[in-house]
Design an enzyme around this catalytic site. Structure first.
Site, PDB file in Angstrom:
ATOM      1  N   HIS A 181      -1.309   4.314   7.272  1.00  0.00           N
ATOM      2  CA  HIS A 181      -0.474   4.917   5.965  1.00  0.00           C
ATOM      3  C   HIS A 181      -0.190   6.292   6.277  1.00  0.00           C
ATOM      4  O   HIS A 181      -0.815   6.991   7.082  1.00  0.00           O
ATOM      5  CB  HIS A 181      -1.372   4.885   4.885  1.00  0.00           C
ATOM      6  CG  HIS A 181      -1.776   3.350   4.477  1.00  0.00           C
ATOM      7  ND1 HIS A 181      -3.049   2.711   4.883  1.00  0.00           N
ATOM      8  CD2 HIS A 181      -0.991   2.273   3.841  1.00  0.00           C
ATOM      9  CE1 HIS A 181      -3.095   1.561   4.647  1.00  0.00           C
ATOM     10  NE2 HIS A 181      -2.020   1.187   4.112  1.00  0.00           N
ATOM     11  N   SER A 207       0.872  -1.457   0.051  1.00  0.00           N
ATOM     12  CA  SER A 207       0.017  -0.116  -0.044  1.00  0.00           C
ATOM     13  C   SER A 207       0.753   1.278   0.051  1.00  0.00           C
ATOM     14  O   SER A 207       0.516   2.337  -0.379  1.00  0.00           O
ATOM     15  CB  SER A 207      -0.824   0.020   1.244  1.00  0.00           C
ATOM     16  OG  SER A 207      -0.088  -0.118   2.400  1.00  0.00           O
ATOM     17  N   ASP A 261      -4.460   7.165   8.344  1.00  0.00           N
ATOM     18  CA  ASP A 261      -5.675   6.421   8.540  1.00  0.00           C
ATOM     19  C   ASP A 261      -5.167   5.256   9.777  1.00  0.00           C
ATOM     20  O   ASP A 261      -5.792   4.286   9.950  1.00  0.00           O
ATOM     21  CB  ASP A 261      -5.946   5.619   7.423  1.00  0.00           C
ATOM     22  CG  ASP A 261      -5.102   4.969   6.937  1.00  0.00           C
ATOM     23  OD1 ASP A 261      -4.112   4.583   7.119  1.00  0.00           O
ATOM     24  OD2 ASP A 261      -5.434   4.015   6.025  1.00  0.00           O
TER      25      ASP A 261
END
Ligand SMILES: *[C@@H]1O[C@H](CO)[C@@H](O)[C@H](O)[C@H]1NC(C)=O
Ligand SMILES: *[C@@H]1O[C@H](CO)[C@@H](O)[C@H](O)[C@H]1NC(C)=O
Ligand SMILES: *[C@@H]1O[C@H](CO)[C@@H](O)[C@H](O)[C@H]1NC(C)=O
Length: 381
Positions: free
Chosen positions: A346, A38, A343
Site C-alpha cells: 500500500h 484496501s 508496507d
C-alpha cells in the site's frame, strides 16, 4: 497593437471553447458510497475481525491504527476532505454508533471483483459489497422517520439518487491470479472480471444510483510484494524496476474498464460516469518521484530486510516474529513522506495525498473536469 489584440481575442476564444468542452463537475454530493479493496478500506476488514493492524499503521495522521492500510489517510479520505465531507465510516464498524448520514464505505482490504474463493483474504467481494449496500439502503428506508434519534445518522431517502458512487477495485483479481496463472490466462480472464463489475454497476443503477466515479487500477508490478516474488529475474523488470507482466495486465484491465465506462455512458444517458486514470498518476509518481519531493519510489517504508525493497513476505508491517531463533520486527522508516510505498503493498499517506491532488486537477478523468473548484484551494502543496 492589432496583433496583440487578436492574440488576446484568440486566447479568450480558446479559453471559452475549452471550458465549454470540459464538463465542470460540481462536487456537491450529499453522500458518498464507496466500494473497493484496501486502497479505500476505511475499516471494514479490520472490523470484520479477519485481520488486525498494528502500529505503526496510522501513525502519521490518526496516531494509531485506524482500519486503514497506510501510515495515515487514503486517497478516498483526501477526496472526501476536498468535498468538505467527513471521512466515510466502514459499513461493518459497529462501535460507537458511527454516522452514515453522508455515506458509507463498503470497501474491504483483499477484496476482489470476482467472488471470493477458499484462498481469498476477504470474503467481501464486489458482489457481496453491492449486496451489503442493498441491505444498507433497505434498512435505512425502513428506519427513516421512525426514531428521531437515529435519523440524524442515516442518509435521507434522496441521497441514494443524488449521491456519488465510488469504486476502486480489481487490483486483487490481477495480483492474486499471478500466484497460480500465466500472464496469458490472466489477460484472458479480464473480460469475465469486468462482466462481474458491470453487473454490480447495473444493480446500483437499477437501485437509483446516477453518479459513478470509477478509479482504474494502479501499476501493481511496482509494489515490493510483487517485485520480491515475481521480479527476481531481472529480465522480468521494466526500466522502473517494476514487474512488466503485472503492469501489462493492469494496463489491459484498464483499457477494458475504460471501454466499459464508455459503453455504460451511452447506455445510461441519465447518469454521470467518470473514469479516473489513477494508473497514470501512480506511474508518473514512481517514474518522476524526485520531482514530487519523494526519495524512494519502490522500496517499502515499513518492512524488514532493508534495500532495495525492505520487504519480507513473512513479516507484515508492525509485526514481530521469531525467525531462525532471532526476534525480528518490521518497523517503519524514519520519514514516511520520503517514500511512495508504505508496507510493500500500500501507499504512504504522502503518496495518497499526491494522487488525490492529481485526481482533483480533473486532467486524469474521462470526461475531464475543470480545476476551478474552490476546494482545490484547501489542498496544501
Ligand atoms: C451529472 O453531473 C452534473 C454536474 O455535476 C449535474 O448537474 C447532474 O445533475 C448530474 N446528473 C445526475 C443524473 O445526477
Ligand atoms: C516523467 O517526466 C518526463 C518529463 O516531464 C515525462 O516525459 C514522462 O512522461 C514522465 N513519466 C511518466 C511515467 O509520467
Ligand atoms: C534463516 O535461515 C535461512 C537458512 O539459513 C536463511 O536463508 C534466511 O535468510 C534466514 N532468515 C533470516 C530472517 O535471517
Amino acid at each position: 497593437m492589432a496583433t496583440k489584440f487578436s492574440v488576446l481575442v484568440v486566447l479568450i476564444l480558446l479559453l471559452s471553447i475549452s471550458s465549454s468542452l470540459i464538463d465542470s463537475i460540481v462536487f456537491d454530493f450529499p453522500a458518498v458510497f464507496n466500494f473497493g479493496d484496501s486502497n479505500s478500506d476505511s475499516g471494514c476488514l479490520v472490523a470484520s475481525g479477519i485481520e488486525s493492524l498494528d502500529p505503526p499503521h496510522g501513525q502519521s495522521f490518526f496516531g494509531y491504527p485506524f482500519g486503514r492500510y497506510s501510515d495515515g489517510r487514503l486517497i478516498v479520505d483526501f477526496l472526501l476532505d476536498a468535498m468538505d465531507m467527513p471521512f466515510l465510516n466502514a459499513y461493518l464498524d459497529s462501535i460507537g454508533s458511527p454516522s452514515f448520514r453522508t455515506g458509507c464505505n463498503f470497501a474491504a482490504a483483499g477484496s476482489t471483483i470476482l467472488p471470493a474463493t477458499a484462498t481469498s483474504v476477504s470474503p467481501f467481494s464486489f458482489g457481496i459489497q453491492v449486496s451489503q449496500f442493498l441491505r444498507f439502503k433497505a434498512r435505512v428506508l425502513q428506519l427513516l422517520g421512525k426514531v428521531k434519534k437515529i435519523d440524524k445518522n442515516l442518509p435521507a431517502e434522496d441521497y441514494f439518487g443524488k449521491g456519488l458512487y465510488m469504486f476502486d477495485i480489481g487490483q486483487n483479481d490481477l495480483a492474486g491470479a499471478f500466484y497460480s496463472k500465466s500472464l496469458d490466462q490472466i489477460i484472458a480472464s479480464i473480460p469475465f472480471v469486468l462482466v462481474e463489475f458491470e453487473n454490480g454497476i447495473k444493480t446500483l443503477y437499477d437501485q437509483g444510483g446516477r453518479n459513478f466515479w470509477i478509479h482504474n487500477t494502479g501499476p501493481l508490478g511496482c509494489l515490493p510484494q510483487n517485485v520480491a516474488r515475481f521480479g527476481t529475474d531481472p529480465s522480468k523488470l521494466d526500466e522502473l524496476g517494476c514487474v512488466s507482466g503485472h503492469n501489462q495486465a493492469a494496463r489491459l484491465f484498464n483499457l477494458q474498464l475504460h471501454a466499459l465506462c464508455t459503453k455504460l455512458r451511452a447506455q445510461y444517458t441519465d447518469a454521470n460516469i467518470t473514469y479516473v486514470d489513477i494508473n497514470m498518476i501512480k506511474t508518473g509518481l514512481i517514474a518522476n518521484y524526485s520531482r514530487y519531493g519523494f526519495e524512494q519510489p519502490v522500496m517499502a517504508c515499513c518492512g524488514y530486510g532493508g534495500a532495495p525493497l525492505n520487504y519480507d513476505s513473512r513479516i507484515a508491517c508492525g509485526q514481530t516474529k521469531v525467525i531462525n531463533g532471532t526476534s525480528i520486527t518490521a518497523k517503519a522508516c524514519d520519514d514516511s513522506t520520503e517514500y511512495v510505498n508504505w508496507d510493500g503493498i500500500h501507499y504512504t499517506e504522502a503518496a495518497n495525498q499526491f494522487v488525490a491532488s492529481q485526481i482533483l486537477t480533473g486532467r486524469y478523468s474521462d470526461p475531464p473536469f475543470a480545476d476551478k473548484m474552490p476546494f482545490l484551494l484547501k489542498l496544501k502543496f
